[in-house]
Structures are given as structure tokens and as C-alpha cells.
Design an enzyme around this catalytic site. Sequence first.
Site, PDB file in Angstrom:
ATOM      1  N   ASP A   1       3.442  23.434   5.996  1.00  0.00           N
ATOM      2  CA  ASP A   1       2.245  23.239   6.820  1.00  0.00           C
ATOM      3  C   ASP A   1       1.023  23.216   5.907  1.00  0.00           C
ATOM      4  OD1 ASP A   1       0.386  23.090   8.817  1.00  0.00           O
ATOM      5  OD2 ASP A   1       0.892  24.992   9.769  1.00  0.00           O
TER       6      ASP A   1
ATOM      7  N   ASP B   1       0.090  16.983   9.503  1.00  0.00           N
ATOM      8  CA  ASP B   1      -0.095  18.009   8.475  1.00  0.00           C
ATOM      9  C   ASP B   1       1.095  18.943   8.300  1.00  0.00           C
ATOM     10  OD1 ASP B   1      -0.407  19.164  10.943  1.00  0.00           O
ATOM     11  OD2 ASP B   1      -2.136  20.395  10.397  1.00  0.00           O
ATOM     12  N   GLU B   2       2.219  18.671   8.930  1.00  0.00           N
ATOM     13  CA  GLU B   2       3.366  19.561   8.796  1.00  0.00           C
ATOM     14  C   GLU B   2       4.677  18.781   8.888  1.00  0.00           C
ATOM     15  OE1 GLU B   2       3.827  22.283  12.230  1.00  0.00           O
ATOM     16  OE2 GLU B   2       2.055  21.296  13.058  1.00  0.00           O
TER      17      GLU B   2
END
Length: 289
Positions: A9, A105-106
Site C-alpha cells: 500500500d 495505490d495498492e
Amino acid sequence: MDRTILHCDCNAFYASVECMLRPELKDVPMAVAGDITKRHGIILAKNEIAKAYGVKTAETIGSARRKCPDIVLVLPHHELYAEYSKKVNDIYKRYTDLVEPFGIDESWLDVTASKNLFGDGVHIAEEIRRAVREEIGITVSVGVSFNKVFAKLGSDYKKPDATTVINRDNYKDIVYPLPVGDLLFVGKRTREMLGSMGIKTIGELAAANREIIGAMLGKMGYMLCDYANGLDTDPVKSVEDEREIKSVGNGMTFKTDIITEDELRCGITALADSICSRMRRACVKCRGI
């Protein structure tokens, strides 16, 4: 044999990219926001300095400025974030082809078959964190576990730039005290329904009667009981897998009630901007909204 799953993350991704490209922002409280000319714009991401003032994602600019009058606000650059998201995922792909993004974003990584080449899950996590920090200039937090759900809880457990291991020996100590709302797919409504039954933590959900939870929440209830007990068997998809896009959506939980039309428009604009960016990358258009 247990799988070795990582959940990586990127920490405060939008804000981290902006600070990386504009070093003068690193030492001041800053946030990425919607329309910064309007008091009711929405905070999309904030750096650690702003976080220390109590600034939260999804609150209005007016609220953030009351907490931190000196906060520096910048407009989002979604195409830039997509570019850096690809760079980060390219680093992940050095270690496995089983990389499944979960938002910009992860990502989940299955490194079970990679350990003979690169070392155990913790070593791979540390290598990934180092590579992203040194080559790109942002940080990631990584959860290491035997399933996807616990790996995601691990990446959320300690931030920024940290590795957390949740294994067979310690998962009850780490996971069970966490609020039930931290569990994947437990939204506000589900959390309230579980709370009405006296279930406030993941451990209490794990100990609950599965049939009762299933009767209340249907198929989702059975799945959440399995998740709480570490019984998630969902595979990490390969980067080569074709993913049919049936819908593109986005959601945001606001810290306060939305009252004015300006607040509503700002919230919808921020969400729609993210959705449109993803649709352009996928070369799709919508038939219904």
C-alpha cells in the site's frame, strides 16, 4: 502449505507523489484537494505533517483549515498518479507475475513460488520497500500473511514505510482486537448491523454464530465470518489475466453529513474524476450511470 501473500500500500499516495516532485512541500503540512478555490472542496490525501494536525481524508477544506490554518493545498494530477502507479507495480512484477492491483495505490502479490529465488516473504517485502523508496521516492507499507484479507490488514496496521507480518501464530493477537470495520468489505451499514448484535471487533465476529450472521447478511455474512477466521482462499490474479470490466465505481465515506449543494458537487466531482481516469486507461465508455 500456506501461501505467502503480500499487500503493498503506497503511503498517502497522491500527497507522496506531489511531495516527491515538489520537495518544498515535504516540510510543510500539505494536502491534495478538489477545487481549492472553494471552502467546501474535499481533502483527497494528506502528508504526515498534516495528519499530525488531525487532517483527515474526505473532510472538507474548510474543516481541514480550521485544524491547520497553514496547510498548503494542491490540485490533483490523476494522470501523473496513474503513471507512478505503473512504475510501482513494475517493481512488484520483478518478484512475481501474480500481481493484482486493488485501486491505484495498492496491490496484492503472491510470492509463494518466488521464495526460492528471492527469500521469504519478509525479505521480499523489505526489498520492495527499499526499491520503491530509492528508485521512485515514495514509501509503501507491506502486510505479509497467508491470505489476502490478513495481508491487507497487515499493510494498514503500521504506517508509513513498515512491514507487518500476520501469521498462524500471531493473527489472533493482532487481528482480533481490531474494529470489525477494518475488515475488508465491512462498510458503514454492515458495521452498524454487526454492532446491533454486539459485534464490535474482528475477534467477536470470528467467535459469532456463522449461521446467525449468514441469516442476517446473506452470502456476505458467511464470507465475512470466513475472513475473520482466516479462511480466505481467494487467489491473487496474474498480471496476464484478462479482466473483464463490467463496471467502474468509486466511493468515499465523509466524516460529516453532506448538507449543501456545493459540498455534494465537490464530493461527486472528486469521485467522478477518479472514475473517468480509470475508464480512459481501460478504453471503455459508460452506458449508464
